[in-house]
Write a protein that holds these residues in place. Structure first.
Motif, short mmCIF file in Angstrom:
data_model
loop_
_atom_site.label_atom_id
_atom_site.label_comp_id
_atom_site.label_asym_id
_atom_site.label_seq_id
_atom_site.Cartn_x
_atom_site.Cartn_y
_atom_site.Cartn_z
N TYR A 113 0.84 -1.21 0.00
CA TYR A 113 0.00 0.00 0.00
C TYR A 113 0.87 1.25 0.00
O TYR A 113 0.61 2.20 -0.74
CB TYR A 113 -0.91 -0.02 1.23
N PHE A 114 1.93 1.24 0.83
CA PHE A 114 2.83 2.39 0.87
C PHE A 114 3.60 2.54 -0.43
O PHE A 114 3.89 3.66 -0.87
CB PHE A 114 3.79 2.27 2.05
N GLU A 115 3.98 1.42 -1.05
CA GLU A 115 4.69 1.49 -2.31
C GLU A 115 3.81 2.11 -3.40
O GLU A 115 4.28 2.81 -4.28
CB GLU A 115 5.13 0.09 -2.74
N LYS A 116 2.51 1.84 -3.32
CA LYS A 116 1.59 2.33 -4.35
C LYS A 116 1.05 3.71 -4.04
O LYS A 116 0.89 4.55 -4.93
CB LYS A 116 0.43 1.33 -4.48
N TYR A 117 0.75 3.98 -2.75
CA TYR A 117 0.10 5.25 -2.38
C TYR A 117 0.91 6.04 -1.35
O TYR A 117 0.37 6.95 -0.73
CB TYR A 117 -1.28 4.97 -1.78
N GLY A 118 2.19 5.70 -1.19
CA GLY A 118 2.99 6.28 -0.11
C GLY A 118 2.96 7.79 -0.05
O GLY A 118 2.72 8.37 1.01
N SER A 119 3.22 8.46 -1.17
CA SER A 119 3.27 9.92 -1.17
C SER A 119 1.93 10.52 -0.76
O SER A 119 1.86 11.43 0.07
CB SER A 119 3.67 10.43 -2.56
N ARG A 120 0.85 9.99 -1.32
CA ARG A 120 -0.48 10.51 -0.98
C ARG A 120 -0.80 10.24 0.48
O ARG A 120 -1.37 11.10 1.17
CB ARG A 120 -1.53 9.84 -1.88
N THR A 121 -0.42 9.08 0.96
CA THR A 121 -0.70 8.71 2.35
C THR A 121 -0.05 9.68 3.32
O THR A 121 -0.69 10.17 4.26
CB THR A 121 -0.18 7.29 2.63
N LEU A 122 1.22 9.98 3.12
CA LEU A 122 1.95 10.82 4.06
C LEU A 122 1.47 12.27 4.06
O LEU A 122 1.52 12.94 5.09
CB LEU A 122 3.45 10.77 3.74
N ILE A 123 1.00 12.76 2.92
CA ILE A 123 0.51 14.13 2.87
C ILE A 123 -0.89 14.23 3.47
O ILE A 123 -1.16 15.09 4.31
CB ILE A 123 0.51 14.65 1.41
N ILE A 124 -1.78 13.34 3.06
CA ILE A 124 -3.15 13.37 3.56
C ILE A 124 -3.18 13.05 5.06
O ILE A 124 -3.98 13.62 5.81
CB ILE A 124 -4.03 12.37 2.79
N ALA A 125 -2.28 12.17 5.50
CA ALA A 125 -2.26 11.76 6.91
C ALA A 125 -2.04 12.95 7.84
O ALA A 125 -2.44 12.92 9.01
CB ALA A 125 -1.18 10.71 7.14
N PHE A 149 10.59 9.34 1.63
CA PHE A 149 9.87 9.70 2.84
C PHE A 149 10.16 11.14 3.23
O PHE A 149 9.25 11.89 3.59
CB PHE A 149 10.26 8.76 3.98
N SER A 150 11.42 11.53 3.17
CA SER A 150 11.83 12.88 3.57
C SER A 150 11.15 13.94 2.70
O SER A 150 10.70 14.98 3.20
CB SER A 150 13.35 13.03 3.46
N LEU A 151 11.09 13.66 1.39
CA LEU A 151 10.47 14.61 0.47
C LEU A 151 9.03 14.89 0.87
O LEU A 151 8.62 16.06 1.00
CB LEU A 151 10.51 14.07 -0.96
N TYR A 152 8.26 13.83 1.12
CA TYR A 152 6.85 14.01 1.44
C TYR A 152 6.62 14.39 2.90
O TYR A 152 5.58 14.93 3.24
CB TYR A 152 6.07 12.75 1.06
N ASN A 153 7.62 14.15 3.72
CA ASN A 153 7.56 14.64 5.10
C ASN A 153 7.58 16.17 5.08
O ASN A 153 6.78 16.83 5.73
CB ASN A 153 8.75 14.09 5.89
N PHE A 154 8.51 16.74 4.30
CA PHE A 154 8.62 18.19 4.21
C PHE A 154 7.42 18.80 3.49
O PHE A 154 6.88 19.82 3.94
CB PHE A 154 9.92 18.58 3.48
N ILE A 155 7.00 18.17 2.40
CA ILE A 155 5.85 18.71 1.66
C ILE A 155 4.59 18.67 2.51
O ILE A 155 3.86 19.66 2.62
CB ILE A 155 5.62 17.91 0.35
N GLY A 156 4.32 17.51 3.11
CA GLY A 156 3.13 17.36 3.95
C GLY A 156 3.15 18.28 5.15
O GLY A 156 2.14 18.89 5.49
N GLY A 157 4.32 18.39 5.79
CA GLY A 157 4.44 19.26 6.95
C GLY A 157 4.21 20.72 6.59
O GLY A 157 3.53 21.45 7.31
N PHE A 158 4.77 21.14 5.46
CA PHE A 158 4.60 22.54 5.03
C PHE A 158 3.14 22.84 4.73
O PHE A 158 2.61 23.88 5.17
CB PHE A 158 5.45 22.81 3.80
N ILE A 159 2.49 21.96 3.98
CA ILE A 159 1.08 22.19 3.62
C ILE A 159 0.21 22.24 4.87
O ILE A 159 -0.65 23.12 5.01
CB ILE A 159 0.58 21.09 2.66
N TRP A 160 0.44 21.30 5.78
CA TRP A 160 -0.35 21.22 7.02
C TRP A 160 -0.24 22.51 7.83
O TRP A 160 -1.25 23.10 8.22
CB TRP A 160 0.13 20.03 7.83
N VAL A 161 1.00 22.96 8.05
CA VAL A 161 1.22 24.17 8.85
C VAL A 161 0.75 25.41 8.11
O VAL A 161 0.13 26.30 8.70
CB VAL A 161 2.72 24.29 9.21
#
Length: 211
Positions: A113-125, A149-161
């Motif tokens: 699931y993470f391999e297929k939807y990982g980026s979306r999962t980390l941002i939406i989560a 993981f790092s890329l979407y950690n930063f992207i997701g964190g930025f969007i959230w904040v």
């Protein structure tokens, strides 16, 4: 016992946290809630939103840049902590024998699931209470690529904040009287996040069965 109850009432009260603990308390709670498994119950979304409102009305005496930077850094580091704990201490779970409540196939399905939807999962989560806490732990457990993981950690964190702190700040500037309706804001966020979590749970469950 009364002290324990008072403590939990305090950490669940976003308004009191912001007014008494200031930026340091906000940063600490965001860090814990974003990556330490026992912090899943802490306020997240409405804490960020209210911190933006309080910053705009000067009830929180810090600059918007300091507020945004502190929360963003706490969110990113908290998520890294969850990832690392899942990656380096997840062997116990991976080697766990099948039982009534645990099956190894759950791990393999989650990895796919993470391999297929990982980026979306980390941002939406980021916008899903509870899921926000456990998603990075699970990403580490299934050994998701660190750089991805790092890329979407930063992207997701930025969007959230940006969305929540920025949204609260802008509304606070334009509607300063909003500060008198804090409880309604909290109820609104609780209703929205509860609905979103339930909907996301059933959608994820269906997708996991299809993986």
């Amino acid at each position: 016992m009364e002290q324990v109850i008072s403590f939990f009432n305090y950490i669940m009260n976003s308004q009191e946290i912001i007014q008494t603990g200031g930026l340091l308390a906000i940063i600490l709670i965001v860090y814990i809630e974003n990556g330490l498994f026992f912090g899943f119950f802490l306020p997240g979304d409405y804490l960020l939103f209210l911190s933006g409102v309080f910053c705009s009305t000067k009830l929180l005496d810090v600059s918007l840049v300091s507020l945004f930077s502190g929360i963003f850094l706490a969110a990113v580091l908290g998520t890294y902590t969850g990832y690392i704990s899942g990656r380096f201490f997840g062997d116990k779970i991976e080697n766990k024998k099948d039982s009534l409540f645990f099956k190894q196939k759950y791990i393999s399905k989650t990895q796919k699931y993470f391999e297929k939807y990982g980026s979306r999962t980390l941002i939406i989560a980021r916008f899903l209470p509870i899921v926000r806490t456990f998603a990075p732990i699970m990403a580490g457990l299934v050994k998701m690529n660190f750089f991805r993981f790092s890329l979407y950690n930063f992207i997701g964190g930025f969007i959230w904040v940006f969305v929540l702190v920025g949204g609260g700040y802008i509304l606070g500037i334009n509607y300063p009287g909003l500060i008198h309706y804090v409880h309604y804001i909290i109820f609104f966020f609780l209703a929205v996040t509860t609905f979103t979590v339930l909907r996301g749970y059933f959608s994820a469950k269906k997708e996991m069965e299809e993986v």
